[in-house]
Design an enzyme around this catalytic site. Structure first.
Site, PDB file in Angstrom:
ATOM      1  N   LYS A  89     -14.131  12.786   6.457  1.00 60.00           N
ATOM      2  CA  LYS A  89     -14.591  11.420   6.724  1.00 60.00           C
ATOM      3  C   LYS A  89     -14.813  11.209   8.221  1.00 60.00           C
ATOM      4  O   LYS A  89     -13.979  11.601   9.041  1.00 60.00           O
ATOM      5  CB  LYS A  89     -13.549  10.403   6.244  1.00 60.00           C
ATOM      6  CG  LYS A  89     -13.470  10.293   4.739  1.00 60.00           C
ATOM      7  CD  LYS A  89     -12.307   9.425   4.307  1.00 60.00           C
ATOM      8  CE  LYS A  89     -12.675   7.979   4.162  1.00 60.00           C
ATOM      9  NZ  LYS A  89     -11.550   7.209   3.555  1.00 60.00           N
TER      10      LYS A  89
HETATM   11  C1  E4P Z   1     -12.220   4.415   1.354  1.00 55.91           C
HETATM   12  O1  E4P Z   1     -12.526   5.575   1.462  1.00 55.91           O
HETATM   13  C2  E4P Z   1     -11.175   3.777   2.157  1.00 55.91           C
HETATM   14  O2  E4P Z   1     -10.049   4.616   2.230  1.00 55.91           O
HETATM   15  C3  E4P Z   1     -10.723   2.432   1.690  1.00 55.91           C
HETATM   16  O3  E4P Z   1     -11.422   1.921   0.629  1.00 55.91           O
HETATM   17  C4  E4P Z   1     -10.501   1.570   2.864  1.00 55.91           C
HETATM   18  O4  E4P Z   1     -10.474   0.221   2.626  1.00 55.91           O
HETATM   19  P1  E4P Z   1      -9.177  -0.637   2.383  1.00 55.91           P
HETATM   20  O5  E4P Z   1      -8.012   0.054   3.074  1.00 55.91           O
HETATM   21  O6  E4P Z   1      -9.462  -1.967   2.996  1.00 55.91           O
HETATM   22  O7  E4P Z   1      -9.021  -0.681   0.907  1.00 55.91           O
END
Ligand code: E4P
Length: 221
Positions: A89
């Site tokens: 990522k």
């Molecule tokens: C997605 O890959 C993220 O890890 C995730 O959805 C982040 O968002 P959140 O922590 O606000 O749910």
């Protein structure tokens, strides 16, 4: 549509694999911190749970490197060697996109995270992203419409036959999961409690109770 669990908790992942047949995992620094384990230990533990399958585990690079694509590339190369399940990522920024171009040309799969506009998603796709992650919960929480955002990403991908999968992220409830499916998203990632709640309905529980009463009042043979 594939379901990914957004978590770095091994017990949650095991339950989601066994009971919900999830297709992969996404992690982020918040989840890793919540696991109470060192970053490398926890991501390798999760990766090993999926080795030998075609399921993926998305792992995030250090935000400290995000202003320099070469630093993202170096870290991503190191991480990608740790498990064949890993998709790396990086943010939907100029440096994240450039890192994605370099890495995807080397066969390293990239998940362009923190995507908030269709233009960002288009650039992620052009640069060879394996996944692009629109964060719909953050946008909807900000009063923005998200259904057409997902539809736009899917349409852009289909218009140009990009190889990128649209991975809808930051999902808060079952309605958003269904909206993503209606919009043609490839994948939804959500936390354990979001799926747990989404798979329930009070009327289902009420119906089981009612049917049980009739069942109990009826001879079986
Ligand atoms: C997605 O890959 C993220 O890890 C995730 O959805 C982040 O968002 P959140 O922590 O606000 O749910």
């Amino acid at each position: 549509m594939k379901f990914f669990l957004d978590s770095a908790l091994v017990d949650e992942i095991r339950h989601a694999l066994t009971m919900w047949d999830i297709d992969g995992v996404t992690t982020n620094p918040r989840h890793v911190q919540a696991s109470g384990k060192p970053f490398l230990a926890v991501i390798q533990e999760i990766g090993s749970m999926f080795e030998g399958t075609d399921k993926t585990v998305s792992v995030q690079t250090n935000p400290a490197s995000h202003g320099d694509y070469q630093a993202i590339v170096e870290e991503a190369r190191r991480l990608a060697k740790l498990s064949p399940t890993f998709v790396i990522k990086m943010p939907s920024t100029e440096h994240g996109f450039k890192a994605c171009r370099v890495l995807s040309d080397e066969g390293i799969r990239c998940n362009l995270t923190l995507c908030f506009s269709a233009a960002q998603g288009l650039q992620a796709m052009r640069m060879g992203a394996y996944y692009v992650s629109p964060f719909i919960g953050w946008k909807e929480g900000n009063g923005e419409e998200v259904q057409s955002f997902i539809e736009d990403l899917v349409a852009i991908r289909d218009n140009y036959n990009f190889g990128t999968e649209v991975l809808v992220a930051a999902v808060r409830n079952g309605r958003q999961i269904a909206d993503a499916a209606v919009s043609g998203a490839d994948i939804v990632t959500a936390g354990f409690s979001v799926f747990e709640e989404a798979f329930k309905h009070p009327y289902t529980d009420m119906g089981i109770g009612k049917f049980q009463e009739f069942w109990d009042e009826t001879p079986y043979e």
